[in-house]
Scaffold this active site. Sequence first.
Site, PDB file in Angstrom:
ATOM      1  N   GLY A 131     -20.341 108.731  97.857  1.00  0.00           N
ATOM      2  CA  GLY A 131     -21.314 107.732  97.401  1.00  0.00           C
ATOM      3  C   GLY A 131     -20.712 106.870  96.304  1.00  0.00           C
ATOM      4  N   ARG A 170     -30.415 114.420  95.009  1.00  0.00           N
ATOM      5  CA  ARG A 170     -30.763 115.311  96.116  1.00  0.00           C
ATOM      6  C   ARG A 170     -30.750 116.777  95.676  1.00  0.00           C
ATOM      7  NH1 ARG A 170     -26.592 113.521 100.413  1.00  0.00           N
ATOM      8  NH2 ARG A 170     -25.827 112.664  98.497  1.00  0.00           N
TER       9      ARG A 170
HETATM   10  P1  ATP Z   1     -21.598 111.903  96.256  1.00  0.00           P
HETATM   11  O1  ATP Z   1     -21.806 113.123  95.389  1.00  0.00           O
HETATM   12  O2  ATP Z   1     -21.832 110.649  95.507  1.00  0.00           O
HETATM   13  O3  ATP Z   1     -22.327 111.974  97.565  1.00  0.00           O
HETATM   14  P2  ATP Z   1     -19.190 112.982  97.414  1.00  0.00           P
HETATM   15  O4  ATP Z   1     -17.775 112.818  97.049  1.00  0.00           O
HETATM   16  O5  ATP Z   1     -19.788 114.350  97.197  1.00  0.00           O
HETATM   17  O6  ATP Z   1     -20.023 111.868  96.644  1.00  0.00           O
HETATM   18  P3  ATP Z   1     -19.203 113.382 100.297  1.00  0.00           P
HETATM   19  O7  ATP Z   1     -19.610 112.467 101.385  1.00  0.00           O
HETATM   20  O8  ATP Z   1     -19.837 114.725 100.226  1.00  0.00           O
HETATM   21  O9  ATP Z   1     -19.408 112.564  98.935  1.00  0.00           O
HETATM   22  O10 ATP Z   1     -17.620 113.610 100.399  1.00  0.00           O
HETATM   23  C1  ATP Z   1     -16.739 112.517 100.490  1.00  0.00           C
HETATM   24  C2  ATP Z   1     -15.709 112.744 101.548  1.00  0.00           C
HETATM   25  O11 ATP Z   1     -14.862 113.844 101.191  1.00  0.00           O
HETATM   26  C3  ATP Z   1     -16.230 113.116 102.925  1.00  0.00           C
HETATM   27  O12 ATP Z   1     -16.683 112.015 103.647  1.00  0.00           O
HETATM   28  C4  ATP Z   1     -14.986 113.729 103.570  1.00  0.00           C
HETATM   29  O13 ATP Z   1     -14.099 112.719 103.998  1.00  0.00           O
HETATM   30  C5  ATP Z   1     -14.334 114.451 102.388  1.00  0.00           C
HETATM   31  N1  ATP Z   1     -14.695 115.871 102.425  1.00  0.00           N
HETATM   32  C6  ATP Z   1     -15.817 116.466 101.988  1.00  0.00           C
HETATM   33  N2  ATP Z   1     -15.796 117.788 102.210  1.00  0.00           N
HETATM   34  C7  ATP Z   1     -14.627 118.054 102.823  1.00  0.00           C
HETATM   35  C8  ATP Z   1     -13.987 119.236 103.325  1.00  0.00           C
HETATM   36  N3  ATP Z   1     -14.568 120.444 103.237  1.00  0.00           N
HETATM   37  N4  ATP Z   1     -12.761 119.103 103.889  1.00  0.00           N
HETATM   38  C9  ATP Z   1     -12.163 117.913 103.978  1.00  0.00           C
HETATM   39  N5  ATP Z   1     -12.709 116.773 103.534  1.00  0.00           N
HETATM   40  C10 ATP Z   1     -13.903 116.823 102.962  1.00  0.00           C
END
Ligand code: ATP
Length: 328
Positions: free
Chosen positions: A16, A177
Site C-alpha cells: 500500500g 484493517r
Molecule cells: P501495507 O501494510 O500498506 O498493505 P504491505 O507491504 O504489507 O503494505 P502487501 O501487499 O502485504 O503490502 O505486500 C507487498 C508485496 O510483498 C506483495 O504484493 C508481494 O509481492 C510481497 N510479499 C508479501 N508476502 C510475501 C511472501 N510471503 N513471499 C514473497 N513475497 C511476499
Amino acid sequence: MNESAVKKIVVLTSGGDAPGMNAALRAVVRTASHYNIDCYGIREGFNGLINNDFTKMGPRSVKHIISEGGTILRSARSLQFKTPEGRKKAYENCLQHGIEGIVCIGGDGTFRGAKVFYEEYGIKVIGVPGTIDNDIFGTDNTIGYDTALNTAMDAIDKIRDTATSHNRVFFVEVMGRDAGFIALNSGLATGAIDILIPERKDSIEELFATFERAEKAGKSSSIVVVAEGERMGSIYDIAKATQNSFPQYDIRVAVLGHIQRGGSPSCADRVLASRLGYGAVVGLMEGKTNVMVGMQSNRMVYTAIEEAIKKHNEIDQDLLKISEILAI
Ligand code: ATP
C-alpha cells in the site's frame, strides 16, 4: 565512514502506498550518491525486479519529490514474487546488474518478501517501514502514519461541523484493517464519543451505554470513530443496530477511505522518511541485512525483519482511558 561494503543497490516501494515514500526514496538515492554507491530505482515494487525494470537514479532524478504524496516509482502487490519462479527471475535480473543490496520501502508484506528473497539468494535486504497503519514493530512511527492521521483528523473535524448543525450521530470509518492506531489517535484528537478498534473487544451494549451517558450529559451531537478492522461487524451493521435501539437519533455513516493515503506528507513524515532512507543505505554500507531500520525514542535502530513482522506495537491503554474520560 569506512569504504562501503556495497557498490550497487536498488530501491523499491511496495504494498500500500503511503505519504512520505517519495521522501524516503529521495533520501536513499541522495545518500547513495554521497557515498558513491550506484542506485537503481525499481518500478512497481517486486514486479519491477521480475520485469527487469531498473532505472539508474541520481540526485537530480529525485528533485522536488520530498513534498509529493504517493510514490514516483509506483507500488504494486506482486503475486509473481510470491512464487519461487518469480523470485528466481528477480534474482537473475539482480545478478545481471550486479546488485548487492535492496532497499524495500513498504509494510510487513513487503518485508516478508524481502526476507524470503535474502534467505533464498543472499542479496542483502533492508526494510524501511512505509505504511499508514503504524503496525510495524521496531519503530515508534511508520512513514505515512502522521500524514494519514492528520488527514483523518481534518475530515472528522469537518464532519463534526455538520453533525453539530443537525444534531446528528456520525459513525466515521478510518483505515486500519488490523491496527487501531489511526482510529484511536484521530478519535482522541477530535473528541469522539467512542472509538472502536480491532485490538479491543468492543460490545454493542457498551456502545449503547456510552450513548446513554452522553444523552444524560446533554450532548447534542456525537461522533464514533470506527477502525476498518473493528471486530464487532461492519460500520453499517453497527449504525443499523444503534438506529434500532435509538430510533430518535439522526444517524449517518461516513467512510473516509483512500483520501487517508493521499496528500503531501506532513513535516514529521518528511523528517522520518529522510532519516530512515539515510539509515537504510548506511545500514547496507555497514553490512547489515535482513533488518528493518526504524526510529525508537528518537534513536535509529535496526530490528531483525523476523522480529518486525512477528511482533506488534501495543495500543496505549492509557489513551483509551483518557479518551473515555474526556469525551463526555
Ligand atoms: P501495507 O501494510 O500498506 O498493505 P504491505 O507491504 O504489507 O503494505 P502487501 O501487499 O502485504 O503490502 O505486500 C507487498 C508485496 O510483498 C506483495 O504484493 C508481494 O509481492 C510481497 N510479499 C508479501 N508476502 C510475501 C511472501 N510471503 N513471499 C514473497 N513475497 C511476499
